[in-house]
Scaffold this motif. Structure first.
Motif, PDB file in Angstrom:
ATOM      1  N   UNK A   1       0.829  -1.201   0.000  1.00  0.00           N
ATOM      2  CA  UNK A   1       0.000   0.000   0.000  1.00  0.00           C
ATOM      3  C   UNK A   1       0.866   1.254   0.000  1.00  0.00           C
ATOM      4  N   UNK A   2       0.331   2.327  -0.552  1.00  0.00           N
ATOM      5  CA  UNK A   2       1.030   3.608  -0.511  1.00  0.00           C
ATOM      6  C   UNK A   2       1.011   4.129   0.918  1.00  0.00           C
ATOM      7  N   UNK A   3       1.793   5.144   1.200  1.00  0.00           N
ATOM      8  CA  UNK A   3       1.815   5.696   2.560  1.00  0.00           C
ATOM      9  C   UNK A   3       0.454   6.297   2.926  1.00  0.00           C
ATOM     10  N   UNK A   4      -0.243   6.865   1.956  1.00  0.00           N
ATOM     11  CA  UNK A   4      -1.580   7.417   2.228  1.00  0.00           C
ATOM     12  C   UNK A   4      -2.564   6.300   2.546  1.00  0.00           C
ATOM     13  N   UNK A   5      -2.501   5.194   1.797  1.00  0.00           N
ATOM     14  CA  UNK A   5      -3.382   4.062   2.059  1.00  0.00           C
ATOM     15  C   UNK A   5      -3.045   3.411   3.400  1.00  0.00           C
ATOM     16  N   UNK A   6      -1.756   3.315   3.720  1.00  0.00           N
ATOM     17  CA  UNK A   6      -1.334   2.749   5.008  1.00  0.00           C
ATOM     18  C   UNK A   6      -1.848   3.604   6.156  1.00  0.00           C
ATOM     19  N   UNK A   7      -1.823   4.923   5.987  1.00  0.00           N
ATOM     20  CA  UNK A   7      -2.354   5.822   7.018  1.00  0.00           C
ATOM     21  C   UNK A   7      -3.859   5.625   7.168  1.00  0.00           C
TER      22      UNK A   7
ATOM     23  N   UNK B   1      -4.432   2.427   9.119  1.00  0.00           N
ATOM     24  CA  UNK B   1      -4.149   2.611  10.531  1.00  0.00           C
ATOM     25  C   UNK B   1      -5.242   3.436  11.218  1.00  0.00           C
ATOM     26  N   UNK B   2      -5.859   4.348  10.489  1.00  0.00           N
ATOM     27  CA  UNK B   2      -6.977   5.124  11.035  1.00  0.00           C
ATOM     28  C   UNK B   2      -8.169   4.195  11.307  1.00  0.00           C
ATOM     29  N   UNK B   3      -8.485   3.302  10.361  1.00  0.00           N
ATOM     30  CA  UNK B   3      -9.583   2.355  10.559  1.00  0.00           C
ATOM     31  C   UNK B   3      -9.270   1.387  11.700  1.00  0.00           C
TER      32      UNK B   3
ATOM     33  N   UNK C   1      -4.393  -6.211  13.440  1.00  0.00           N
ATOM     34  CA  UNK C   1      -3.991  -6.493  12.057  1.00  0.00           C
ATOM     35  C   UNK C   1      -4.288  -7.939  11.682  1.00  0.00           C
ATOM     36  N   UNK C   2      -4.046  -8.883  12.604  1.00  0.00           N
ATOM     37  CA  UNK C   2      -4.336 -10.288  12.331  1.00  0.00           C
ATOM     38  C   UNK C   2      -5.832 -10.484  12.122  1.00  0.00           C
ATOM     39  N   UNK C   3      -6.644  -9.829  12.938  1.00  0.00           N
ATOM     40  CA  UNK C   3      -8.091  -9.918  12.812  1.00  0.00           C
ATOM     41  C   UNK C   3      -8.547  -9.419  11.439  1.00  0.00           C
ATOM     42  N   UNK C   4      -8.015  -8.287  11.024  1.00  0.00           N
ATOM     43  CA  UNK C   4      -8.394  -7.700   9.734  1.00  0.00           C
ATOM     44  C   UNK C   4      -7.977  -8.614   8.586  1.00  0.00           C
TER      45      UNK C   4
ATOM     46  N   UNK D   1      -9.746  -7.635  -0.593  1.00  0.00           N
ATOM     47  CA  UNK D   1      -8.465  -7.093  -0.146  1.00  0.00           C
ATOM     48  C   UNK D   1      -8.698  -6.235   1.100  1.00  0.00           C
ATOM     49  N   UNK D   2      -7.749  -6.227   2.026  1.00  0.00           N
ATOM     50  CA  UNK D   2      -7.962  -5.633   3.345  1.00  0.00           C
ATOM     51  C   UNK D   2      -8.444  -4.177   3.372  1.00  0.00           C
ATOM     52  N   UNK D   3      -7.878  -3.298   2.553  1.00  0.00           N
ATOM     53  CA  UNK D   3      -8.321  -1.901   2.597  1.00  0.00           C
ATOM     54  C   UNK D   3      -9.770  -1.777   2.140  1.00  0.00           C
ATOM     55  N   UNK D   4     -10.141  -2.508   1.102  1.00  0.00           N
ATOM     56  CA  UNK D   4     -11.528  -2.485   0.629  1.00  0.00           C
ATOM     57  C   UNK D   4     -12.462  -3.017   1.720  1.00  0.00           C
TER      58      UNK D   4
END
Length: 96
Positions: free
Chosen positions: A19-25, A28-30, A43-46, A56-59
């Motif tokens: 992920x990009x740094x913006x997506x990683x941020x 982490x916010x979620x 993170x393991x739960x997600x 995919x995790x961000x989606x």
């Protein structure tokens, strides 16, 4: 500007990979709104939930964040499950 602590959670490293740094941020916010429950880490739960849903995790996090509870049923109806959590399901949604 303070230096960031190195990431030591292997699940978080895996979650943020690619992920990009913006997506990683954003991830982490979620994560601040998520509970590890019976997992070693949030993170393991997600990662597990996203893998079981085939998303995919961000989606998955975006979808969970935007979930409209209107018309959903709380499981269990009162209190919490054995892992101190509760979920909301819309009719016809699988309990996996």
């Amino acid at each position: 500007m303070p230096e960031q602590e190195p990431i030591t959670d292997p699940f978080l490293i895996q979650l943020l990979e690619g992920y990009t740094s913006a997506e990683a941020a954003e991830i982490q916010q979620y994560m601040e709104q998520w509970d590890a429950a019976t997992y070693t880490s949030v993170a393991q739960s997600i990662l597990d939930h996203a893998a079981r849903k085939g998303i995919e995790p961000l989606k998955y996090l975006r979808k969970a964040h935007n979930f409209n509870k209107k018309g959903a049923i709380r499981v269990p109806k009162t209190g919490y499950r054995g892992d101190s959590s509760a979920v909301y399901r819309k009719s016809g949604e699988c309990g996996r």
